[in-house]
Design a protein around this motif. Structure first.
Motif, mmCIF file in Angstrom:
data_model
loop_
_atom_site.group_PDB
_atom_site.id
_atom_site.type_symbol
_atom_site.label_atom_id
_atom_site.label_comp_id
_atom_site.label_asym_id
_atom_site.label_seq_id
_atom_site.Cartn_x
_atom_site.Cartn_y
_atom_site.Cartn_z
ATOM 1 N N ASN A 345 -6.121 -4.763 -1.071
ATOM 2 C CA ASN A 345 -7.210 -4.308 -1.949
ATOM 3 C C ASN A 345 -6.795 -3.091 -2.753
ATOM 4 N N LEU A 346 -7.502 -2.887 -3.861
ATOM 5 C CA LEU A 346 -7.258 -1.691 -4.678
ATOM 6 C C LEU A 346 -7.781 -0.467 -3.925
ATOM 7 N N SER A 348 -9.236 3.011 -3.805
ATOM 8 C CA SER A 348 -10.030 3.755 -4.781
ATOM 9 C C SER A 348 -9.806 5.258 -4.575
ATOM 10 N N ASP A 357 -1.851 -2.211 -9.361
ATOM 11 C CA ASP A 357 -3.232 -1.838 -8.995
ATOM 12 C C ASP A 357 -4.236 -2.662 -9.798
ATOM 13 N N LYS A 360 -4.652 -5.876 -8.145
ATOM 14 C CA LYS A 360 -5.491 -5.735 -6.942
ATOM 15 C C LYS A 360 -6.963 -5.609 -7.330
ATOM 16 N N GLY A 361 -7.219 -4.840 -8.373
ATOM 17 C CA GLY A 361 -8.610 -4.662 -8.829
ATOM 18 C C GLY A 361 -9.207 -5.998 -9.271
ATOM 19 N N ASP A 364 -9.960 -8.089 -6.211
ATOM 20 C CA ASP A 364 -11.205 -7.638 -5.555
ATOM 21 C C ASP A 364 -12.418 -8.187 -6.292
ATOM 22 N N ARG A 493 -7.050 5.319 -9.924
ATOM 23 C CA ARG A 493 -7.425 4.051 -9.290
ATOM 24 C C ARG A 493 -8.929 4.011 -9.006
ATOM 25 N N SER A 497 -11.453 1.139 -10.504
ATOM 26 C CA SER A 497 -12.324 0.315 -9.690
ATOM 27 C C SER A 497 -13.777 0.419 -10.183
ATOM 28 N N LEU A 500 -14.176 -1.415 -13.624
ATOM 29 C CA LEU A 500 -14.177 -2.881 -13.517
ATOM 30 C C LEU A 500 -15.551 -3.379 -13.052
#
Ligand code: TPW
Ligand code: MG
Length: 539
Positions: A345-346, A348, A357, A360-361, A364, A493, A497, A500
């Protein structure tokens, strides 16, 4: 019916869902016919490369025809690069160009937009299309249109149709769809038997699926065939996004030296490698083709099958797969465990963002809310998709023409009604990002992630000593507002998150997440790719 109506109806009956275009005086009569007949919806953007990329992506998405309509000369030549990409990547794009009227062609003086001779444009497009016609005889136009559209579908390559402007409304017969080109079933049968013989004799048979599987809509059949045979399938880079359903025996994406070692080893150690619909390119074959033992390969592509020391001609991929399916009885279910979110997972936190990253985002986001279709440009964003869980992906992974991603995503939303995720670097965004200003008119709201490293970074990785790859900081998130969208500029990061999430939940306007990254922060896949290229001595 008139010629324009005959063509529009034929496009529709052959599967086109819409047309993308930019008008000019040579195509104005056809645009009038498009608007008044309402046979197909049509969309205009700002620049011809944009409409051509959008049409190309819509055709890829629908496994049907994409259609672009432009004016003679200045319009059509602006389409040339996108059309070349469509040719190289086997995309069924119909290029409609207005042309000089029959009467004005005979006047003997140069016409505006003319290159050299009046048919220079036709000659230039002949090189990058699989069939062409200038509809200069309304009596035979219906036959010519039928032939050209069949070629487009059967070869899944662009075709060129020019309409002399003074014939747009000439009387014309309805276009009747032609039956498929004849094939020899005995040849298909013999070919399928020979392939099965090779696969049964082999210790490690393996299948690599290429982009033709998508183009000819053969994904379900291939999945079933692989399950029946008990042979796993890797896709090429160009075909990533295929076989993403739970039951599909997908082993991963083959990228040779640049790819994941377990997939590369499985492909390269196979003693019967069935390559279905692949483009034999450096990007698809992981830089070096020599890692694959061609004497152990069975290659089915471009309506031919090559194996051992001979070829079968006129074997369409679908006929071959149908024949193989008929001959294989037993259903064996291979065990391929698909790792769930292997990238993690990202996190945060306040760390700087790296391309990985972003993957990963996105993973998620997909885990929480479901997968989205991705349209992607060239550059590290494309390599980053290798770390995004498999989803429908439209990208110029072979021809690598920059500027594809944004208009392609818009074409995908136009044709599917579904909101896409667009991945694009700052350099590519500078080329066609502006097209986003057309989203509001049509109610499109793509989620756009700009990988902003203020750099043509991929080129810098090839040649780090040069300075010309430095780009300025254009603050794309701010520009988003003037274009009718929302922008988020993120540096950490945690900010990524949050942006997004916010962007995902904001509908009705395009959402642009501008991800600021250091130069030299590249994805793991690009890193492997660059090392592979350097080792191969190609640069
Ligand atoms: C139409 C050559 C390949 S990659 C690249 C260039 C100029 C740099 C891309 O910069 P971007 O992404 O978008 O910021 P990144 O991750 O590398 O920083 N002209 C066309 N197509 C291609 N492929 C090039 C030039 C190129
Ligand atoms: Mg960049």
């Amino acid at each position: 019916m008139n010629l324009a109506q005959a063509l529009l109806s034929a496009l529709k009956s052959h599967g086109a869902k819409e047309i993308f275009g930019i008008p000019g005086d040579f195509i104005l009569p056809f645009f009038k016919a498009m608007e008044e007949s309402a046979i197909l919806p049509f969309y205009t953007l700002s620049h011809e490369p944009g409409v051509a990329f959008a049409a190309d992506a819509a055709g890829r998405e629908n496994t049907s025809l994409g259609v672009v309509a432009v004016t003679y000369g200045a319009g059509a030549f602006n389409v040339l690069n996108a059309a070349t990409g469509a040719y190289a990547e086997k995309s069924p794009l119909v290029i409609i160009s207005g042309g000089p009227g029959i009467a004005e062609s005979k006047q003997g003086f140069l016409l505006h937009h003319q290159a050299k001779t009046l048919d220079s444009q036709l000659k230039i497009f002949r090189e990058i299309t699989c069939d062409q016609v200038v509809l200069n005889d309304p009596k035979t136009a219906h036959v010519e249109i039928a032939r050209v559209l069949r070629s487009c579908k059967e070869h899944s390559r662009p075709v060129y149709i020019e309409i002399p402007r003074d014939l747009t409304f000439a009387e014309c017969k309805e276009v009747k769809m032609l039956p498929s080109s004849p094939i020899n079933p005995a040849a298909v049968n013999a070919c399928a038997d020979e392939i099965l013989g090779c696969l049964h004799r082999a210790k490690n048979p393996f299948v690599v699926a290429g982009v033709e599987i998508r183009r000819f809509n053969l994904e379900d059949k291939l999945s079933l065939l692989a399950r029946k045979l008990g042979i796993p399938v890797a896709t090429t880079f160009m075909a990533r996004g295929l076989l993403i359903e739970e039951q599909d025996p997908l082993a991963g994406t083959y990228m040779g030296l640049a790819g994941k070692p377990q997939v590369s080893n499985a492909v390269e150690s196979s003693d019967a490698l069935l390559l279905l619909g692949v483009i034999f390119s450096d990007t698809n074959f992981g830089v070096s083709q020599s890692r694959i033992n061609m004497s152990k390969c069975i290659v089915a592509a471009d309506r031919q099958v090559k194996l051992a020391y001979h070829n079968y001609a006129d074997i369409p991929l679908e006929s071959l797969i149908d024949a193989l399916l008929d001959k294989v009885e037993q259903i064996e279910v291979p065990v391929i465990s698909k790792p769930c979110n292997p990238e993690g997972n990202l996190v945060s936190d306040n760390s700087k963002i790296e391309p990985h990253d972003i993957a990963k985002g996105i993973n998620d986001l997909f885990d929480k809310y479901g997968k989205m279709k991705i349209a992607c440009d060239v550059g590290d964003c494309l390599f980053t998709t290798l770390s995004v869980q498999p989803t429908s992906l439209t990208a110029p992974a072979y021809y690598a023409g920059m500027g594809f991603g944004v208009p392609a995503g818009m074409g995908i939303q136009a044709t599917t009604g579904k909101r896409p995720l667009i991945l694009v670097g700052d350099g590519a965004f500078q080329m066609t990002g502006w097209e986003l200003g057309n989203c509001n008119r049509y109610g499109w709201d793509p989620l756009v992630i700009v990988f902003n490293n203020c750099s043509w970074e991929m080129l810098r990785t090839f040649q780090p000593q040069s300075n010309f790859n430095d780009l300025d900081d254009w603050h794309f998130a701010e520009i988003a507002y003037t274009l009718g969208g929302n922008g988020y500029r993120v540096n950490t990061r945690a900010e990524l998150s949050a942006a997004l999430e916010k962007a995902y939940h904001t509908r009705g306007r395009f959402q642009l997440v501008e991800v600021m990254m250091d130069r030299e922060a590249i994805s793991p896949t690009l890193n492997r790719f660059i090392h592979a290229i350097k080792r191969s001595g190609n640069r």
